[in-house]
Scaffold this active site. Structure first.
Site, PDB file in Angstrom:
ATOM      1  N   LYS A  13       0.498  -1.000   0.153  1.00 44.71           N
ATOM      2  CA  LYS A  13      -0.197   0.185  -0.038  1.00 44.71           C
ATOM      3  C   LYS A  13       0.779   1.288   0.254  1.00 44.71           C
ATOM      4  O   LYS A  13       0.622   2.321  -1.351  1.00 44.71           O
ATOM      5  CB  LYS A  13      -0.684  -0.202   1.450  1.00 44.71           C
ATOM      6  CG  LYS A  13      -1.814  -1.016   1.248  1.00 44.71           C
ATOM      7  CD  LYS A  13      -2.727  -0.504   2.357  1.00 44.71           C
ATOM      8  CE  LYS A  13      -2.154  -0.977   3.797  1.00 44.71           C
ATOM      9  NZ  LYS A  13      -1.595  -2.453   4.334  1.00 44.71           N
ATOM     10  N   ARG A  85      -9.334   0.895   8.519  1.00 37.88           N
ATOM     11  CA  ARG A  85      -8.904  -0.090   8.568  1.00 37.88           C
ATOM     12  C   ARG A  85      -9.906  -1.014   9.082  1.00 37.88           C
ATOM     13  O   ARG A  85     -10.381  -2.102  10.179  1.00 37.88           O
ATOM     14  CB  ARG A  85      -8.091  -0.442   9.842  1.00 37.88           C
ATOM     15  CG  ARG A  85      -7.024  -0.721   8.861  1.00 37.88           C
ATOM     16  CD  ARG A  85      -5.443   0.022   9.664  1.00 37.88           C
ATOM     17  NE  ARG A  85      -4.519  -0.892   9.831  1.00 37.88           N
ATOM     18  CZ  ARG A  85      -3.428  -0.082   9.644  1.00 37.88           C
ATOM     19  NH1 ARG A  85      -3.287   1.188   8.999  1.00 37.88           N
ATOM     20  NH2 ARG A  85      -2.178  -1.656   9.412  1.00 37.88           N
ATOM     21  N   ARG A 121      11.829  -5.913   4.228  1.00 36.20           N
ATOM     22  CA  ARG A 121      11.119  -5.063   4.179  1.00 36.20           C
ATOM     23  C   ARG A 121      11.977  -4.643   5.136  1.00 36.20           C
ATOM     24  O   ARG A 121      12.056  -4.458   6.499  1.00 36.20           O
ATOM     25  CB  ARG A 121       9.339  -4.858   4.751  1.00 36.20           C
ATOM     26  CG  ARG A 121       9.640  -3.298   4.450  1.00 36.20           C
ATOM     27  CD  ARG A 121       7.993  -3.033   4.451  1.00 36.20           C
ATOM     28  NE  ARG A 121       7.299  -3.216   6.523  1.00 36.20           N
ATOM     29  CZ  ARG A 121       5.372  -2.548   5.922  1.00 36.20           C
ATOM     30  NH1 ARG A 121       5.281  -2.535   5.434  1.00 36.20           N
ATOM     31  NH2 ARG A 121       5.262  -2.878   7.094  1.00 36.20           N
ATOM     32  N   ARG A 152      10.903  -2.143  10.553  1.00 35.20           N
ATOM     33  CA  ARG A 152      10.490  -1.190  11.177  1.00 35.20           C
ATOM     34  C   ARG A 152       9.909  -2.257  12.664  1.00 35.20           C
ATOM     35  O   ARG A 152      10.178  -4.598  13.045  1.00 35.20           O
ATOM     36  CB  ARG A 152       9.022  -1.595  10.736  1.00 35.20           C
ATOM     37  CG  ARG A 152       8.069   0.130  10.734  1.00 35.20           C
ATOM     38  CD  ARG A 152       7.762   0.298   9.411  1.00 35.20           C
ATOM     39  NE  ARG A 152       6.399  -0.386  10.389  1.00 35.20           N
ATOM     40  CZ  ARG A 152       4.662  -0.160   9.939  1.00 35.20           C
ATOM     41  NH1 ARG A 152       4.983  -0.071   8.058  1.00 35.20           N
ATOM     42  NH2 ARG A 152       4.235  -0.636  10.239  1.00 35.20           N
ATOM     43  N   ARG A 163      -0.600  -9.246  13.159  1.00 32.99           N
ATOM     44  CA  ARG A 163      -1.444  -7.577  12.994  1.00 32.99           C
ATOM     45  C   ARG A 163      -2.087  -8.419  11.969  1.00 32.99           C
ATOM     46  O   ARG A 163      -3.154  -7.590  11.209  1.00 32.99           O
ATOM     47  CB  ARG A 163      -0.199  -6.891  12.175  1.00 32.99           C
ATOM     48  CG  ARG A 163       0.394  -5.970  12.931  1.00 32.99           C
ATOM     49  CD  ARG A 163       1.783  -5.440  12.884  1.00 32.99           C
ATOM     50  NE  ARG A 163       1.738  -5.261  11.802  1.00 32.99           N
ATOM     51  CZ  ARG A 163       3.064  -4.630  10.515  1.00 32.99           C
ATOM     52  NH1 ARG A 163       3.638  -5.254  11.112  1.00 32.99           N
ATOM     53  NH2 ARG A 163       2.963  -3.644   9.326  1.00 32.99           N
TER      54      ARG A 163
HETATM   55  P1  AMP Z   1       0.537   0.716   9.184  1.00 32.33           P
HETATM   56  O1  AMP Z   1       1.770   1.716   8.740  1.00 32.33           O
HETATM   57  O2  AMP Z   1      -0.253   1.051   8.004  1.00 32.33           O
HETATM   58  O3  AMP Z   1       0.900  -0.790   8.948  1.00 32.33           O
HETATM   59  O4  AMP Z   1       0.417   1.017  10.108  1.00 32.33           O
HETATM   60  C1  AMP Z   1       1.384   0.812  11.890  1.00 32.33           C
HETATM   61  C2  AMP Z   1       0.189   0.690  12.907  1.00 32.33           C
HETATM   62  O5  AMP Z   1      -0.263   2.215  13.361  1.00 32.33           O
HETATM   63  C3  AMP Z   1      -0.761  -0.479  13.003  1.00 32.33           C
HETATM   64  O6  AMP Z   1      -0.741  -1.752  13.204  1.00 32.33           O
HETATM   65  C4  AMP Z   1      -1.902   0.895  13.769  1.00 32.33           C
HETATM   66  O7  AMP Z   1      -1.297   0.346  15.214  1.00 32.33           O
HETATM   67  C5  AMP Z   1      -1.603   1.644  13.649  1.00 32.33           C
HETATM   68  N1  AMP Z   1      -2.366   2.303  12.707  1.00 32.33           N
HETATM   69  C6  AMP Z   1      -2.393   3.080  11.126  1.00 32.33           C
HETATM   70  N2  AMP Z   1      -3.245   3.228  10.750  1.00 32.33           N
HETATM   71  C7  AMP Z   1      -5.207   2.789  12.109  1.00 32.33           C
HETATM   72  C8  AMP Z   1      -5.997   2.953  11.608  1.00 32.33           C
HETATM   73  N3  AMP Z   1      -6.235   3.192  10.349  1.00 32.33           N
HETATM   74  N4  AMP Z   1      -6.581   2.464  12.258  1.00 32.33           N
HETATM   75  C9  AMP Z   1      -5.908   1.919  13.418  1.00 32.33           C
HETATM   76  N5  AMP Z   1      -4.947   1.794  13.947  1.00 32.33           N
HETATM   77  C10 AMP Z   1      -4.474   2.351  12.967  1.00 32.33           C
END
Ligand code: AMP
Length: 208
Positions: A13, A85, A121, A152, A163
């Protein structure tokens, strides 16, 4: 144009959103990046959301909604990456003034591929570029800016499993939410970055 990118962690994404943003052009809004910036800056919000992120859990919508609303109020053309999400978040997004999505691109990738990709990654802490460990030479430096690459924190095996589970239970209903509204564009997220990009461009072109 207003786009949402859906897909499991590791679907690509962030990479696709950055390229869409540069191509059309659109404002790239990544809730993960916004939240990581809050944590890094040590803000009050950052201190509240850090434990959820560390555990691979979703940050509660009452902490995140305001951040998203404020960011969306600054632009009419955007690509949202990592939001919504949950169905609650999708409903919140639909309720915001000026939001009328043109398409929701769903990058389909299976669990085995997610685990494989996230193990490799690497992210650049300076320019934000994402790369796969064995695509770089030397594998420790960013191909875009030369800074030292890092993993990360939430890409370790236990948190990837968590996740992915959260994605299955919370986010797959969002796919159906948008399918029912006729704006879902399902794209095969497998193959090379270039192959995925061509499929996404075709899906977005069909939606315009
Ligand atoms: P990502 O970089 O999109 O994988 O997001 C990393 C982390 O940020 C996720 O595992 C959540 O803890 C938090 N996060 C990001 N976007 C959301 C969302 N839309 N709703 C809730 N938590 C989020």
């Amino acid at each position: 144009m207003q786009l949402v990118l859906l897909g499991p962690p590791g679907a690509g994404k962030g990479t696709v959103a950055a390229r869409l943003a540069a191509t059309f052009p659109l404002t790239h809004i990544s809730t993960g990046d916004l939240l990581r910036a809050e944590v890094a800056a040590g803000t009050a919000l950052g201190r509240k959301v850090a434990p959820y992120m560390k555990a691979g859990q979703l940050v509660p919508q009452d902490l995140l909604g305001e951040v998203v609303a404020r960011k969306l109020a600054t632009t009419t053309s955007f690509v949202l990456d990592g939001y919504p999400r949950t169905v609650e978040q999708a409903e919140f997004l639909a309720s915001l003034p000026g939001v009328s999505l043109d398409a929701v691109v769903y990058l389909r990738v299976d669990r085995e591929e997610v685990v494989r990709r996230l193990a490799r990654r690497r992210v650049c802490p300076v320019c934000g570029a994402t790369t796969a460990a064995d695509e770089t030479s030397p594998s420790t430096s960013c191909p875009a800016c030369g800074a030292k690459l890092a993993r990360r924190e939430d890409d370790d095996a236990a948190r990837v499993t968590k996740r992915f589970e959260v994605y299955l239970t919370e986010t797959t209903p969002v796919v159906e939410f948008y399918r029912a509204r006729g704006i879902l564009k399902e794209v095969d997220g497998g193959g090379t970055r270039e192959e995925v990009w061509r499929r996404v461009v075709d899906a977005v072109a069909a939606a315009r």
